[in-house]
Every structure is written in C-alpha cells, then in structure tokens.
Design a protein around this motif. Structure first.
Motif, PDB file in Angstrom:
ATOM      1  N   THR A  27       0.847  -1.185   0.000  1.00  0.00           N
ATOM      2  CA  THR A  27       0.000   0.000   0.000  1.00  0.00           C
ATOM      3  C   THR A  27       0.885   1.238   0.000  1.00  0.00           C
ATOM      4  OG1 THR A  27      -1.745  -1.145   1.235  1.00  0.00           O
ATOM      5  CG2 THR A  27      -1.827   1.269   1.190  1.00  0.00           C
ATOM      6  N   THR A  63       1.095   4.814   0.677  1.00  0.00           N
ATOM      7  CA  THR A  63       0.368   5.861   1.383  1.00  0.00           C
ATOM      8  C   THR A  63       1.227   7.113   1.423  1.00  0.00           C
ATOM      9  OG1 THR A  63      -0.855   4.276   2.733  1.00  0.00           O
ATOM     10  CG2 THR A  63      -0.719   6.533   3.550  1.00  0.00           C
ATOM     11  N   THR A  74     -12.978   4.649  -2.443  1.00  0.00           N
ATOM     12  CA  THR A  74     -12.089   3.569  -2.860  1.00  0.00           C
ATOM     13  C   THR A  74     -12.660   2.875  -4.086  1.00  0.00           C
ATOM     14  OG1 THR A  74     -11.348   3.182  -0.584  1.00  0.00           O
ATOM     15  CG2 THR A  74     -10.971   1.417  -2.172  1.00  0.00           C
ATOM     16  N   GLN A 134      -4.761   8.576  -3.347  1.00  0.00           N
ATOM     17  CA  GLN A 134      -4.077   8.172  -2.127  1.00  0.00           C
ATOM     18  C   GLN A 134      -4.229   6.660  -1.959  1.00  0.00           C
ATOM     19  OE1 GLN A 134      -1.873   8.283   0.111  1.00  0.00           O
ATOM     20  NE2 GLN A 134      -2.484   9.930   1.508  1.00  0.00           N
ATOM     21  N   ASN A 135      -3.367   6.046  -1.144  1.00  0.00           N
ATOM     22  CA  ASN A 135      -3.465   4.622  -0.798  1.00  0.00           C
ATOM     23  C   ASN A 135      -3.562   3.734  -2.038  1.00  0.00           C
ATOM     24  OD1 ASN A 135      -3.438   5.217   2.000  1.00  0.00           O
ATOM     25  ND2 ASN A 135      -5.622   5.647   1.940  1.00  0.00           N
TER      26      ASN A 135
END
Length: 214
Positions: free
Chosen positions: A23, A25, A148, A173-174
C-alpha cells in the motif's frame, strides 16, 4: 488423461503462490526524506521516484499533458478530508514496471476531490505497457472521506494508472498493488470453471474411446 491432470495440478500450484501486497500511502512530506525530492518541502513537494518500490516492482510518478511534470505533488489534506497526490500537468500517472518473473495486480486506489468538493468527478484509466486500455471509469468522492475504487487488472510486465483530466482538482491516495512470484497470470474463477469442465470432458472422451477400442 494423466497429462491433463498434471497440467491442472501445475495451475493449482501457481494459484497457491502467495501474493505480497503493498500500500503506497502518501503522508506528510515536510522532511523530504524518502517521499519528496528536488529540494522541495512542505505540502507542494514532488514525490520521490523511489517511493513505493519493491525488489519486484518499480513505481514511477509523472504528469501527462502538454507540459508534463516530472512527478506527482503531495498535498497535506483538502482532498475529501485526506492527504493526496496531484499534478498541474492535466493527468496524473503512476506506472508499475515488473522487475522479476511474476504477476502484478492493481488492487485499489482512493480518490478525493480538492477542497473537499463532493461534486468533483475524477476519471481514471488503467493501461498495459503497450497503452492498451484495460479499464476506464470515473468516481465522485464524498466531501469528507475518500472513495475507494477496486480494480483487479493484472500483467506480467507492468501497468499504467492515470487519473484526470484535471488532476489538480482530483487527487489519489493509498495505491494498493500485489505481486505474485511465478510468471503466469492465474485464471479468474469463471475461467477455472471452464478449464475444469474442459478437463472433465476430455477425460470422458478418452474413456469412451478406450471402451470402443476394447
């Protein structure tokens, strides 16, 4: 029949190979250590090209447009209540190059609208390295939480993720991706069902031929 079963067993073994998930981040870039570069600091820093790399996958960041920036930029908050990366170039791009034999999978990405704008529509595309489009879509994230989007595209060479066309107004993001050592793409569940059915039909035909020959 034995060869067919051995082939199926080999595919099952590949499917059982564990995948490692990463991930990416993006967080506070004020120190410029391992995250932003070019001697920039603070909320407008460029993302370092080594950020998110592993021994198996090389990750690079850039803008796409008439005057593409050399990387994406970090912003502290303001994108649907979260930190995010963006660019002045028009579209933002994150590229994943496979370095060792195996399968890369783009799992999911979080999207946010600038200044917590809930009506902001953010388009996205995923390509293979030959720029064949694998998926296109758009998302409208809520004001105070990122949206998401799940993907699932796979490749043994690499993938390109783009967002925009206004990647200043919509950030990401992420970024979650997986790498599975092995070198072949594991079939989807529906494909598994078709393959197993095919093996069964082939076995039935072989048994009938033997019975007729006897």
């Amino acid at each position: 029949m034995r060869k067919l079963l051995l082939g199926l067993g080999a595919l099952v073994a590949l499917a059982a190979t564990p995948a490692s998930a990463v991930t990416i981040t993006f967080n506070n870039a004020t120190s410029c250590v391992g995250l932003c570069g070019n001697n920039l600091s603070g909320p407008n820093g460029l993302i370092d090209q080594g950020f998110g790399d592993t021994a198996n996958v090389n990750v690079t960041y850039s803008g796409v447009g008439s005057n593409p920036e050399s990387s994406l930029r970090f912003w502290n908050g303001g994108y649907s209540g979260s930190d995010a990366v963006w660019t002045n170039s028009g579209r933002g791009q994150i590229r994943f190059d496979v370095l060792t034999p195996g399968v890369l999978k783009l799992v999911s990405v979080d999207f946010g609208g600038y200044l917590n704008n809930p009506s902001r529509s953010i388009a996205y595309d995923v390509y293979d390295l030959s720029l064949t489009n694998l998926v296109s879509g758009s998302v409208n994230p809520p004001a105070l939480s990122m949206a998401t989007v799940s993907f699932g595209q796979t490749s043994t060479t690499g993938l390109i993720f783009q967002f925009g066309p206004d990647a200043y107004a919509g950030g990401v993001q992420n970024i979650v991706y997986e790498f599975t050592p092995g070198g072949t793409i594991v079939p989807e569940p529906a494909t598994w069902a078709l393959m197993i059915g095919g093996f069964g039909a082939a076995g039935t035909m072989l048994r009938r031929r033997r019975a007729l020959a006897a």
